[in-house]
Write an enzyme that holds these catalytic residues in place. Structure first.
Site, PDB file in Angstrom:
ATOM      1  N   ARG A  25       0.894  -1.308  -0.030  1.00 10.67           N
ATOM      2  CA  ARG A  25       0.009  -0.116   0.078  1.00 10.67           C
ATOM      3  C   ARG A  25       0.923   1.290  -0.055  1.00 10.67           C
ATOM      4  NH1 ARG A  25      -0.729   4.760   2.802  1.00 10.67           N
ATOM      5  NH2 ARG A  25      -0.471   3.746   4.664  1.00 10.67           N
TER       6      ARG A  25
ATOM      7  N   CYS B 110       5.455  10.099   0.074  1.00 10.27           N
ATOM      8  CA  CYS B 110       4.378  11.035   0.189  1.00 10.27           C
ATOM      9  C   CYS B 110       3.886  12.046  -0.696  1.00 10.27           C
ATOM     10  CB  CYS B 110       4.101  11.329   1.766  1.00 10.27           C
ATOM     11  SG  CYS B 110       2.455  11.947   1.851  1.00 10.27           S
TER      12      CYS B 110
END
Length: 300
Positions: free
Chosen positions: A16, A241
Site C-alpha cells: 500500500r 508521500c
C-alpha cells in the site's frame, strides 16, 4: 529505558504505502505475486491496499481485486486503508477484516493531504471506526507528521498525544506514530514517544519511519529502548508521500530485519525470501530499490 525485546512485530506496508505513489501502473497480478512472496517470507501483518478514491490514488484502484486474490494464510493479518465511510463500505464488501484510518499532528499537512483540519478529520473518522467495529473489523490508526512537518517544522509532543488519545478513544486498537518526512532523530523519538508512554500503554503504539536522512534504523533502536515492539516497514524501501516534499521511501523491511536479527531480536522473517519478494516489484519497475540489504543480495 526498557530491556530490549526478544521479538518484534513488523507491519509490512509495501503493497500500500510503498506502491501508492508509483506513476507506472502495476498489474493486479504483480501486486498479488508480491504479497504472496511476502507471506512466504514470514511476514504476518501486511497492509495490502487502500480503499481511497481511485481518482485520488489510481495505483490502488484495484483494491477489491487485490483483496479477492489474497492468499489463504492462517496467522497472517491483512489490512487496508479506509479513509471515509464510502471507502469503508467498499472494504467491508471486499471481505477485509482489518482497516486503518489516518490523520496527522500538523494542521497544515492534514489540510494538504485530505483537505480537512485535524478536528474535521477526527469527526469524519469517528463513524468510520464505529461502523467498522460494529461489522466485526479491527481498526488501526496513523498519526502522520508526528515529529516534523514539511510546512510547520517541529511538532509539539502534546499535539501528538492529543490526536493519539482521540483515536484510541474512538476504539482504534493501535496507533502508528509516523515520521512522514523522515526528519526525526532518536532524540525526537525519546521525547515524543516518552510523552505518549506517560498516558498510553506500549502495546497500543507502533512506529512508522521514513529514511530521508538515514536515521530510520537509529530511530527504531530508540523505539526498542522505549519498549516499543511494533514497527512499520516497506519491502525494498519503496514509498514516499505526495504531500510531504522531499520525503523518501519508508524504512526498508530488509534493513530492519537484518538489524533486528543481528541484535538477537526475532522477527520471524526470512531475509532472502523477503528480498525475492521485493525483486518482484523491482523487476516490473526496472530499477534498483533503496534497501541496502536488497542491493547486497542482488549485486548481479
Amino acid at each position: 529505558m526498557s530491556p530490549l525485546p526478544d521479538r518484534v512485530t513488523i507491519v509490512e506496508v509495501g503493497p500500500r504505502d510503498g506502491l501508492q505513489n508509483e506513476k507506472e501502473s502495476i498489474p493486479t497480478a504483480t501486486k498479488l505475486a508480491f504479497i504472496h512472496k511476502l507471506v512466504e517470507a514470514g511476514l504476518t501483518h501486511i497492509e495490502a491496499t487502500s480503499f481511497v478514491s481511485p481518482k485520488a490514488v489510481p495505483q490502488l484502484a484495484d483494491a477489491k481485486e487485490v483483496v479477492k486474490g489474497l492468499p489463504v494464510a492462517p496467522g497472517v493479518t491483512f489490512s487496508a486503508l479506509a479513509p471515509n465511510e464510502k471507502g469503508l463500505d467498499r472494504a467491508i464488501e471486499s471481505g477485509i477484516r482489518r482497516v486503518a484510518v489516518f490523520t496527522a499532528a500538523s494542521e497544515s499537512f492534514t489540510k494538504k493531504n485530505i483537505n480537512m483540519t485535524i478536528a474535521e478529520s477526527l469527526v469524519v473518522f469517528a463513524p468510520v471506526v464505529s461502523k467498522a467495529l460494529a461489522a466485526g473489523l479491527t481498526v488501526r490508526g496513523y498519526v502522520s507528521t508526528s515529529f516534523v512537518c514539511p510546512y510547520e517544522g517541529d511538532i509539539a509532543k502534546e499535539k501528538v498525544l492529543d490526536v493519539t488519545q482521540r483515536l484510541l478513544n474512538m476504539g482504534v486498537d493501535e496507533v502508528a506514530i509516523s515520521d512522514t518526512i523522515g526528519a526525526a532523530s532518536p532524540k525526537d523519538v525519546f521525547e515524543t514517544v516518552g510523552i505518549l508512554l506517560e498516558k498510553i500503554t506500549r502495546e497500543k503504539i507502533a512506529l512508522h519511519f521514513h529514511d530521508t536522512y538515514g536515521t530510520a534504523l537509529a530511530n527504531v533502536l530508540a523505539g526498542l529502548q522505549l519498549g516499543i515492539t511494533t514497527f512499520d516497514a516497506s519491502a525494498g524501501g519503496l514509498g514516499g508521500c505526495p504531500y510531504a516534499p522531499g520525503a523518501s521511501g519508508n524504512l526498508a523491511t530488509e534493513d530492519l530485519v537484518y538489524m533486528l536479527e543481528r541484535m538477537g531480536i526475532a522477527t520471524g522473517v526470512n531475509l532472502t525470501k523477503l528480498a525475492e519478494a521485493s525483486s518482484t516489484i523491482a523487476t516490473h519497475l526496472n530499477r534498483r530499490l533503496p534497501s541496502r540489504q536488497w542491493r547486497r543480495l542482488n549485486r548481479g
